[in-house]
Design a protein around this motif. Structure first.
Motif, PDB file in Angstrom:
ATOM      1  N   LEU A 705      80.211  23.584  55.217  1.00 13.93           N
ATOM      2  CA  LEU A 705      80.143  24.983  55.626  1.00 13.93           C
ATOM      3  C   LEU A 705      78.701  25.500  55.634  1.00 13.93           C
ATOM      4  O   LEU A 705      78.264  26.167  56.575  1.00 13.93           O
ATOM      5  N   GLN A 706      77.957  25.184  54.588  1.00 12.84           N
ATOM      6  CA  GLN A 706      76.571  25.634  54.543  1.00 12.84           C
ATOM      7  C   GLN A 706      75.710  24.901  55.568  1.00 12.84           C
ATOM      8  O   GLN A 706      74.733  25.456  56.077  1.00 12.84           O
ATOM      9  N   ARG A 707      76.044  23.665  55.878  1.00 12.57           N
ATOM     10  CA  ARG A 707      75.292  22.935  56.907  1.00 12.57           C
ATOM     11  C   ARG A 707      75.442  23.607  58.265  1.00 12.57           C
ATOM     12  O   ARG A 707      74.475  23.747  59.022  1.00 12.57           O
ATOM     13  N   LYS A 708      76.644  24.067  58.585  1.00 11.57           N
ATOM     14  CA  LYS A 708      76.854  24.760  59.854  1.00 11.57           C
ATOM     15  C   LYS A 708      76.071  26.064  59.894  1.00 11.57           C
ATOM     16  O   LYS A 708      75.547  26.452  60.946  1.00 11.57           O
ATOM     17  N   LEU A 709      75.978  26.750  58.762  1.00 12.52           N
ATOM     18  CA  LEU A 709      75.195  27.978  58.717  1.00 12.52           C
ATOM     19  C   LEU A 709      73.715  27.689  58.964  1.00 12.52           C
ATOM     20  O   LEU A 709      73.034  28.432  59.703  1.00 12.52           O
ATOM     21  N   ILE A 710      73.198  26.626  58.371  1.00 11.28           N
ATOM     22  CA  ILE A 710      71.792  26.278  58.560  1.00 11.28           C
ATOM     23  C   ILE A 710      71.523  25.908  60.018  1.00 11.28           C
ATOM     24  O   ILE A 710      70.510  26.319  60.607  1.00 11.28           O
ATOM     25  N   GLU A 711      72.405  25.141  60.630  1.00 13.59           N
ATOM     26  CA  GLU A 711      72.231  24.771  62.035  1.00 13.59           C
ATOM     27  C   GLU A 711      72.256  26.008  62.930  1.00 13.59           C
ATOM     28  O   GLU A 711      71.489  26.107  63.890  1.00 13.59           O
ATOM     29  N   ARG A 712      73.123  26.950  62.609  1.00 13.18           N
ATOM     30  CA  ARG A 712      73.193  28.183  63.393  1.00 13.18           C
ATOM     31  C   ARG A 712      71.889  28.967  63.278  1.00 13.18           C
ATOM     32  O   ARG A 712      71.400  29.537  64.268  1.00 13.18           O
ATOM     33  N   ALA A 713      71.303  29.010  62.082  1.00 16.62           N
ATOM     34  CA  ALA A 713      70.051  29.728  61.890  1.00 16.62           C
ATOM     35  C   ALA A 713      68.899  29.047  62.621  1.00 16.62           C
ATOM     36  O   ALA A 713      68.026  29.715  63.185  1.00 16.62           O
ATOM     37  N   ILE A 714      68.868  27.711  62.631  1.00 17.95           N
ATOM     38  CA  ILE A 714      67.799  26.998  63.328  1.00 17.95           C
ATOM     39  C   ILE A 714      67.887  27.243  64.831  1.00 17.95           C
ATOM     40  O   ILE A 714      66.871  27.443  65.505  1.00 17.95           O
ATOM     41  N   GLU A 715      69.089  27.233  65.375  1.00 21.71           N
ATOM     42  CA  GLU A 715      69.258  27.503  66.803  1.00 21.71           C
ATOM     43  C   GLU A 715      68.839  28.935  67.142  1.00 21.71           C
ATOM     44  O   GLU A 715      68.309  29.202  68.220  1.00 21.71           O
ATOM     45  N   HIS A 716      69.044  29.841  66.225  1.00 24.02           N
ATOM     46  CA  HIS A 716      68.715  31.244  66.487  1.00 24.02           C
ATOM     47  C   HIS A 716      67.220  31.502  66.387  1.00 24.02           C
ATOM     48  O   HIS A 716      66.650  32.249  67.201  1.00 24.02           O
ATOM     49  N   ASN A 717      66.558  30.893  65.395  1.00 22.77           N
ATOM     50  CA  ASN A 717      65.151  31.200  65.133  1.00 22.77           C
ATOM     51  C   ASN A 717      64.181  30.280  65.855  1.00 22.77           C
ATOM     52  O   ASN A 717      62.985  30.592  65.915  1.00 22.77           O
ATOM     53  N   HIS A 718      64.628  29.107  66.338  1.00 21.42           N
ATOM     54  CA  HIS A 718      63.783  28.164  67.079  1.00 21.42           C
ATOM     55  C   HIS A 718      62.525  27.801  66.283  1.00 21.42           C
ATOM     56  O   HIS A 718      61.405  27.873  66.793  1.00 21.42           O
ATOM     57  N   SER A 719      62.711  27.430  65.019  1.00 21.43           N
ATOM     58  CA  SER A 719      61.585  27.075  64.161  1.00 21.43           C
ATOM     59  C   SER A 719      61.486  25.562  64.048  1.00 21.43           C
ATOM     60  O   SER A 719      62.430  24.900  63.581  1.00 21.43           O
ATOM     61  N   ALA A 720      60.347  25.002  64.481  1.00 24.67           N
ATOM     62  CA  ALA A 720      60.151  23.553  64.399  1.00 24.67           C
ATOM     63  C   ALA A 720      60.018  23.110  62.946  1.00 24.67           C
ATOM     64  O   ALA A 720      60.474  22.021  62.577  1.00 24.67           O
ATOM     65  N   THR A 721      59.393  23.958  62.104  1.00 22.64           N
ATOM     66  CA  THR A 721      59.255  23.609  60.690  1.00 22.64           C
ATOM     67  C   THR A 721      60.612  23.551  60.000  1.00 22.64           C
ATOM     68  O   THR A 721      60.896  22.616  59.235  1.00 22.64           O
ATOM     69  N   ASP A 722      61.459  24.537  60.285  1.00 21.80           N
ATOM     70  CA  ASP A 722      62.800  24.527  59.697  1.00 21.80           C
ATOM     71  C   ASP A 722      63.607  23.333  60.186  1.00 21.80           C
ATOM     72  O   ASP A 722      64.387  22.751  59.423  1.00 21.80           O
ATOM     73  N   ARG A 723      63.417  22.954  61.429  1.00 28.08           N
ATOM     74  CA  ARG A 723      64.155  21.811  61.962  1.00 28.08           C
ATOM     75  C   ARG A 723      63.758  20.517  61.265  1.00 28.08           C
ATOM     76  O   ARG A 723      64.607  19.695  60.925  1.00 28.08           O
ATOM     77  N   GLN A 724      62.466  20.330  61.000  1.00 27.54           N
ATOM     78  CA  GLN A 724      62.017  19.132  60.316  1.00 27.54           C
ATOM     79  C   GLN A 724      62.480  19.118  58.859  1.00 27.54           C
ATOM     80  O   GLN A 724      62.908  18.079  58.330  1.00 27.54           O
ATOM     81  N   THR A 725      62.388  20.277  58.211  1.00 24.47           N
ATOM     82  CA  THR A 725      62.866  20.364  56.823  1.00 24.47           C
ATOM     83  C   THR A 725      64.360  20.086  56.743  1.00 24.47           C
ATOM     84  O   THR A 725      64.838  19.439  55.803  1.00 24.47           O
ATOM     85  N   TYR A 726      65.084  20.555  57.738  1.00 22.71           N
ATOM     86  CA  TYR A 726      66.534  20.335  57.758  1.00 22.71           C
ATOM     87  C   TYR A 726      66.854  18.848  57.881  1.00 22.71           C
ATOM     88  O   TYR A 726      67.761  18.342  57.207  1.00 22.71           O
ATOM     89  N   LYS A 727      66.125  18.123  58.716  1.00 17.46           N
ATOM     90  CA  LYS A 727      66.385  16.692  58.893  1.00 17.46           C
ATOM     91  C   LYS A 727      66.145  15.929  57.597  1.00 17.46           C
ATOM     92  O   LYS A 727      66.901  15.012  57.259  1.00 17.46           O
ATOM     93  N   GLU A 728      65.099  16.312  56.866  1.00 17.02           N
ATOM     94  CA  GLU A 728      64.850  15.645  55.586  1.00 17.02           C
ATOM     95  C   GLU A 728      65.919  15.995  54.560  1.00 17.02           C
ATOM     96  O   GLU A 728      66.330  15.154  53.761  1.00 17.02           O
ATOM     97  N   TRP A 729      66.359  17.242  54.575  1.00 16.75           N
ATOM     98  CA  TRP A 729      67.380  17.653  53.613  1.00 16.75           C
ATOM     99  C   TRP A 729      68.710  16.974  53.891  1.00 16.75           C
ATOM    100  O   TRP A 729      69.436  16.603  52.952  1.00 16.75           O
ATOM    101  N   VAL A 730      69.059  16.785  55.156  1.00 13.16           N
ATOM    102  CA  VAL A 730      70.324  16.141  55.497  1.00 13.16           C
ATOM    103  C   VAL A 730      70.363  14.712  54.965  1.00 13.16           C
ATOM    104  O   VAL A 730      71.418  14.218  54.548  1.00 13.16           O
ATOM    105  N   LYS A 731      69.219  14.044  54.941  1.00  9.26           N
ATOM    106  CA  LYS A 731      69.192  12.682  54.409  1.00  9.26           C
ATOM    107  C   LYS A 731      69.546  12.674  52.931  1.00  9.26           C
ATOM    108  O   LYS A 731      70.225  11.762  52.457  1.00  9.26           O
ATOM    109  N   THR A 732      69.089  13.672  52.186  1.00  7.20           N
ATOM    110  CA  THR A 732      69.432  13.735  50.770  1.00  7.20           C
ATOM    111  C   THR A 732      70.900  14.076  50.552  1.00  7.20           C
ATOM    112  O   THR A 732      71.469  13.730  49.516  1.00  7.20           O
ATOM    113  N   MET A 733      71.509  14.753  51.525  1.00 13.26           N
ATOM    114  CA  MET A 733      72.916  15.134  51.403  1.00 13.26           C
ATOM    115  C   MET A 733      73.858  14.101  52.006  1.00 13.26           C
ATOM    116  O   MET A 733      75.071  14.308  52.002  1.00 13.26           O
TER     117      MET A 733
END
Length: 783
Positions: A705-733
Motif C-alpha cells: 500500500l505504501q509503495r503505491k503511494l510513493i509511486e503515485r507521488a513520484i509520478e505527480h512530482n516528476h523528481s529524478a532524485t526521488d525516483r533514484q532513491t525509490y529504486k534503491e529503497w525497493v531493493k531493500t524491501m
C-alpha cells in the motif's frame, strides 16, 4: 507558570519542527470520508421514511383478490389444487388473443380525468369495460382538492374505481372463486413497455433519493480483504519489478491526482536523537496540568481556571489550544541529580567447544587457520586498546560462558564461577551479579583485562541464557550500560534452551518467554543488549534477538575477520537517554493506525535512545466513531506529542510538542507536500515489525500500500532524485515483497506461523530499527 509558558515558546518553534516531522504538509482525509457530513445534512431534508413505497411506484395491472370471507374457505384443502386451473385459463387466453406490446400507464384516466370518471354510472361500466373497486392505502389516496398525493390525510382507507384494460382477460367475471391462488403471478404475460421518461407521467413525482450510508458502515466490509495483485501469482510477480508502474504513461495523471490516495500519507516522524541538543532551553519545574482522561497538557496551569481539553471533546472546537509549540518539564525538581559514573561495557563471550572450529585466512602470501575464539580474542583486545586511548575512564568487564558462567575479576578481586544447579535459579544469578564488584576504570585494568582475554580456551556446552542474565544484572547498576553477547551456536542448557525445538515444544515456549522477559528486564534497567553471531552458524537469532529488539541494541552476523569493526560500531553507538516513552495524542475525529494502536492516543515504549533513534506513527480519519465525525476539509486539528525519558543523572524529563495541521481532501495538494523519505522509513519499520512476528502476509500488504503511494507521488512530482532513491529503497524491501520464504524455517511446533532464519532475523530486526541514514545501506544484509 503561564508566563513561563509564553517565554518558553519564543525559541521552541524550531525545536518542535526538528523533533516531530510530518510526511505530509496536511492532514489528509479521503474525499469519501470528508463528504459524509454533507451527505448526512442533506439527508435531513427528506422526511419520508425509506421503508415506505416510493411515490412514483406503478400499480399492478390486476388488483389483489380480497381475503376469504370465512375461515372454512381459508382452510379449504382445495386451495392448492386451483393453481393448474388458473394457469390453464391464462394459456387459453393467450391463444385466442394477440396482445400488442404497447406502453401502459397505470391509472392515467384517474389522474387526468378524475371528474369525468366519477360521473360514469354502473351501466356504462358494464358496456365499456369491466370495472373494479379496490382499497387504497393511506399514502396513495388522492387529495380532496388536488391531483397530487398527500401524506397528511386521515389514516382511514378510501376506495377508488379503475378500469380494466380491454385486452386483459377478465378472470373474475363470475362470482369470486374461493380457490384463488396467491402464489400464481397475475397478468396476461404480455410485454409491457414503461415510459422512457418517468418525469413526464402525469400525476407522478420523482422518486426520493436513496438514504445515506450510515457513518458506522464501511464501504468495504471487514471480512473482505483486498490482496495486492502480486500476491495472487508469486511466480509471475517475481518476474515483474515493482517499479514497472513508474514506466507507464502518465497521460491520465490529471484525473488520477484527484482520486483518493492509496496507502496512508499521515505519518509522523519523531527524531529522539535530538533530545540532548534541545535540553539547552529553559526548563519548567514540576508536573504540567494535564487532562484527567487522556493526559494531554492543557492551556492553563492554574487550578481555578476551567480548562477545555481539545483531544477529549466529541465536537470539533473552533479555536486551537494556546499552548506553546514546545515545552520542557523537569518532573522531579526536588531530587538531587546523581553523580553518574561512566557506564559499564560488558563483553559476554562464548567459549564453548564449537568456538574451536577454524577458518582459513590469508596473512600476506601465506594462508593460516584460526579458530573462532582466536578471532574474537583479537577483536576484543583491539577494542580494549582503542577505548583505553579515547575513553580511559570507561569501565569494561568480561564474562564468559560454556558449561559454566565466569565473571572475571581484576588484580585485587578474584573471579566468580557459577555452575551446575546455580545456572537454573534466576534469583540466585541476579544476587550473584549484584554482589560482584564493578570493574575499575579501564586505565587501571587494561593490561590485566587483555591477558585474561588472550588466556581463554574452548570447551563444554553453551550456557548462554544464564550468562545473559548475569551480564544484564551486573550492567543494571548504571543505566546506559551496554552488554555485547558474542556466540556461534544455540543455547543448550536448561535456562533459555533453544536447541529443543524438534522434540520439546514446552521447553521451547518457556525459553521464548524467558528471552522476552529478560529483554523487558534489561529495558527497565536502562541496559542495551547487542547480539553478534559468527557467519555460518545457527544461533536462533529470531529468539535471541528479542533482547536487542526490546533494548535498542543491534543484531549482527559477521564473518570471523570482520568482528572488530562490528564491535567498534556497537560501542560507538552511545546511549543518551533511558526509560523513554513516546505518546501521540490526536483529536477524537482522528485515530491511530497500527497493529497495536487504536483510538486517538498511541503510546510507544522505546526504552533506550541513541543519537540515531527515529520512530514513526500512522494516523488517519476516524471512520468508526459515529459520535464524532471525521474532520472536514479546510478545518484545522491539533496534535500533541509527549516524550518522557530519564537522563543519565537520574532526572526524569518531559517534552511536550503541540502542532496545528490543516485538513485537506485534495490528493494533489497532499502529493505535492509529501516527504518520501519519511513514508519509506515508516513502511520499512511497520512491515518489518509485522514480519518479525511471523505475519508475513500482513507485512507484504502494508508495504504494498505504501509503495503505491510513493509511486503515485513520484509520478505527480516528476523528481529524478526521488525516483533514484525509490529504486534503491525497493531493493531493500525485496524480501518483504517477494522473497520472504528465503528467510524462513519450517513451521514451528508451537504455532502455525513460520519462524525466521538467522539471516532473516538480522534483516528484519535491522529494518525495524532503521532510520533515514541507514535505510539505503540495508542491501549489505541481503544474502
Amino acid at each position: 507558570m503561564v508566563a513561563l509558558y509564553s517565554q518558553h515558546s519564543k525559541d521552541s518553534a524550531c525545536v518542535s519542527r526538528i523533533t516531530m516531522e510530518f510526511a505530509c504538509g496536511f492532514v489528509y482525509v479521503p474525499p469519501s470520508v470528508s463528504q459524509k457530513d454533507g451527505q448526512q445534512s442533506s439527508a435531513n431534508v427528506i422526511k419520508r421514511s425509506a421503508l415506505l413505497p416510493p411515490v412514483s411506484r406503478i400499480r399492478p395491472r390486476t388488483p389483489p383478490p380480497p381475503p376469504p370471507t370465512n375461515s372454512a374457505e381459508a382452510k379449504s384443502p382445495k386451495f392448492q389444487t386451483s393453481t393448474p386451473k388458473i394457469i390453464e385459463k391464462l394459456e387459453k387466453s393467450k391463444v385466442k388473443k394477440v396482445v400488442k406490446p404497447t406502453p401502459f400507464y397505470e391509472n392515467a384516466e384517474f389522474h387526468n380525468q378524475r371528474k369525468t370518471a366519477s360521473s360514469i354510472n354502473t351501466t356504462a361500466q358494464q358496456t365499456t369495460s369491466p370495472r373494479r373497486t379496490a382499497l387504497l392505502p393511506p399514502h396513495m389516496r388522492p387529495a380532496a382538492n388536488s391531483h397530487s398525493f398527500s401524506y397528511s390525510q386521515p389514516l382511514d382507507c378510501q376506495t377508488f374505481t379503475y378500469d380494466l384494460p380491454k385486452n386483459e382477460p377478465d378472470l373474475d367475471a363470475h362470482s369470486w372463486d374461493p380457490h384463488y391462488s396467491y402464489s400464481t403471478p397475475e397478468g396476461n404475460g404480455g410485454l409491457v413497455k414503461l415510459p422512457t421518461d418517468a418525469s413526464n407521467v402525469p400525476g407522478q413525482t420523482p422518486a426520493p433519493a436513496l438514504p445515506p450510508r450510515p457513518s458506522f458502515m464501511k464501504s468495504v466490509p471487514e471480512y473482505l480483504v483486498l490482496l495486492p495483485s502480486s500476491l495472487s501469482s508469486p511466480s509471475s510477480s517475481q518476474k515483474s519489478p515493482p517499479t514497472s508502474s513508474l514506466s507507464q504513461s502518465s497521460s491520465g495523471k490529471g484525473s488520477a491526482d484527484k482520486e483518493p490516495l492509496p496507502g496512508n500519507p499521515n505519518v509522523v516522524l519523531v527524531s529522539l536523537g535530538k533530545l540532548l541538543s534541545e535540553e539547552r532551553g529553559q526548563c519548567i519545574l514540576g508536573e504540567p496540568t494535564s487532562c484527567s482522561q487522556c493526559g494531554s497538557v492543557l492551556d492553563s496551569c492554574y487550578d481555578n481556571v476551567v480548562n477545555v481539553c481539545h483531544f477529549c471533546q466529541s465536537s470539533e472546537l473552533t479555536s486551537p489550544p494556546s499552548i506553546p509549540p514546545s515545552i520542557h518539564f523537569l518532573l522531579n525538581p526536588d531530587e538531587q541529580p546523581l553523580c553518574a559514573p561512566d557506564a559499564l561495557l560488558l563483553f559476554c563471550i562464548d567459549i564453548s567447544g564449537s568456538m574451536s572450529i577454524t577458518s582459513q585466512v590469508s596473512e600476506g602470501e601465506h594462508f593460516v587457520h584460526r579458530s573462532r575464539l582466536q578471532f574474537v580474542q583479537q577483536a576484543v583486545v583491539q577494542c580494549v586498546q582503542r577505548l583505553s586511548e579515547q575513553q580511559p575512564d570507561i569501565r569494561v568487564g568480561l564474562i564468559t560462558f560454556n558449561y559454566q558462567v565466569t565473571m572475571y575479576g581484576y588484580e585485587n578481586f578474584s573471579s566468580r564461577f557459577l555452575t551446575g544447579a546455580e545456572l537454573t535459579e534466576r534469583n540466585y544469578l541476579k544476587e550473584a551479579a549484584a554482589s560482584f564488584p564493578s570493574p575499575p576504570p579501564l586505565s587501571q585494568t587494561k593490561d590485566f583485562l587483555q591477558r585474561q582475554v588472550m588466556g581463554l580456551s574452548e570447551s563444554g556446552t553453551t550456557a548462554l541464557g544464564p550468562a545473559a542474565l548475569v551480564a544484564i544484572a551486573m550492567a543494571s547498576r548504571q543505566p546506559g550500560s551496554k552488554v555485547i553477547i558474542c556466540t556461534d551456536g544455540k543455547a543448550n542448557t536448561d535456562l533459555g534452551n533453544l536447541e529443543v525445538e524438534d522434540n520439546d515444544a514446552g521447553t521451547l515456549l518457556s525459553s521464548t518467554i524467558f528471552y522476552q522477559e529478560l529483554g523487558e528486564y534489561a529495558a527497565n534497567q536502562g541496559v542495551t543488549v547487542s547480539v553478534l553471531s559468527i557467519e555460518g552458524t545457527d544461533c536462533r537469532l529470531d529468539q535471541l534477538g528479542r533482547l536487542a529488539d526490546r533494548t535498542g541494541g543491534k543484531v549482527v552476523i559477521a564473518s570471523p575477520n570482520r568482528l572488530h569493526p562490528e564491535f567498534e560500531q556497537i560501542i560507538e553507538n552511545r546511549t543518551i537517554a533511558t526509560h523513554c516513552t513516546v505518546t501521540l495524542l490526536l483529536p477524537k475525529s482522528l485515530c491511530m493506525r497500527g497493529e497495536r494502536e487504536a483510538g486517538h492516543k498511541g503510546t510507544r515504549e522505546v526504552g533506550n535512545v541513541d543519537p540515531d533513534t527515529e520512530i514513526t506513527f500512522q494516523f488517519g480519519a476516524n471512520e468508526q466513531d459515529t459520535e464524532v465525525p471525521p474532520p472536514t476539509s479546510g478545518s484545522c486539528v491539533s496534535i500533541q506529542l509527549h516524550i518522557k525519558y530519564r537522563q543519565r543523572n537520574g532526572q526524569t524529563m518531559l517534552r511536550v510538542i503541540t502542532s496545528h495541521r490543516d485538513v485537506t481532501d485534495d490528493s494533489s495538494a497532499a502529493l505535492s507536500s509529501l516527504s518520501l523519505a519519511i513514508i519509506q522509513l515508516n513502511s520499512s519499520q511497520a512491515s518489518a515489525a509485522l514480519a518479525v512476528r511471523g505475519r508475513f502476509l500482513n507485512a507484504r500488504r502494508e508495504a504494498e500500500l505504501q509503495r503505491k503511494l510513493i509511486e503515485r507521488a513520484i509520478e505527480h512530482n516528476h523528481s529524478a532524485t526521488d525516483r533514484q532513491t525509490y529504486k534503491e529503497w525497493v531493493k531493500t524491501m525485496d524480501p518483504i515483497y517477494y522473497n520472504i520464504h528465503n528467510f524462513t524455517r519450517r513451521k514451528s511446533v508451537i504455532s502455525d506461523s513460520q519462524s525466521l532464519t538467522d539471516a532473516g532475523a538480522v534483516l528484519l530486526y535491522t529494518m525495524k530499527h532503521s532510520n533515514r541514514k541507514s535505510i539505503s545501506l540495508k542491501n549489505k544484509h541481503k544474502l
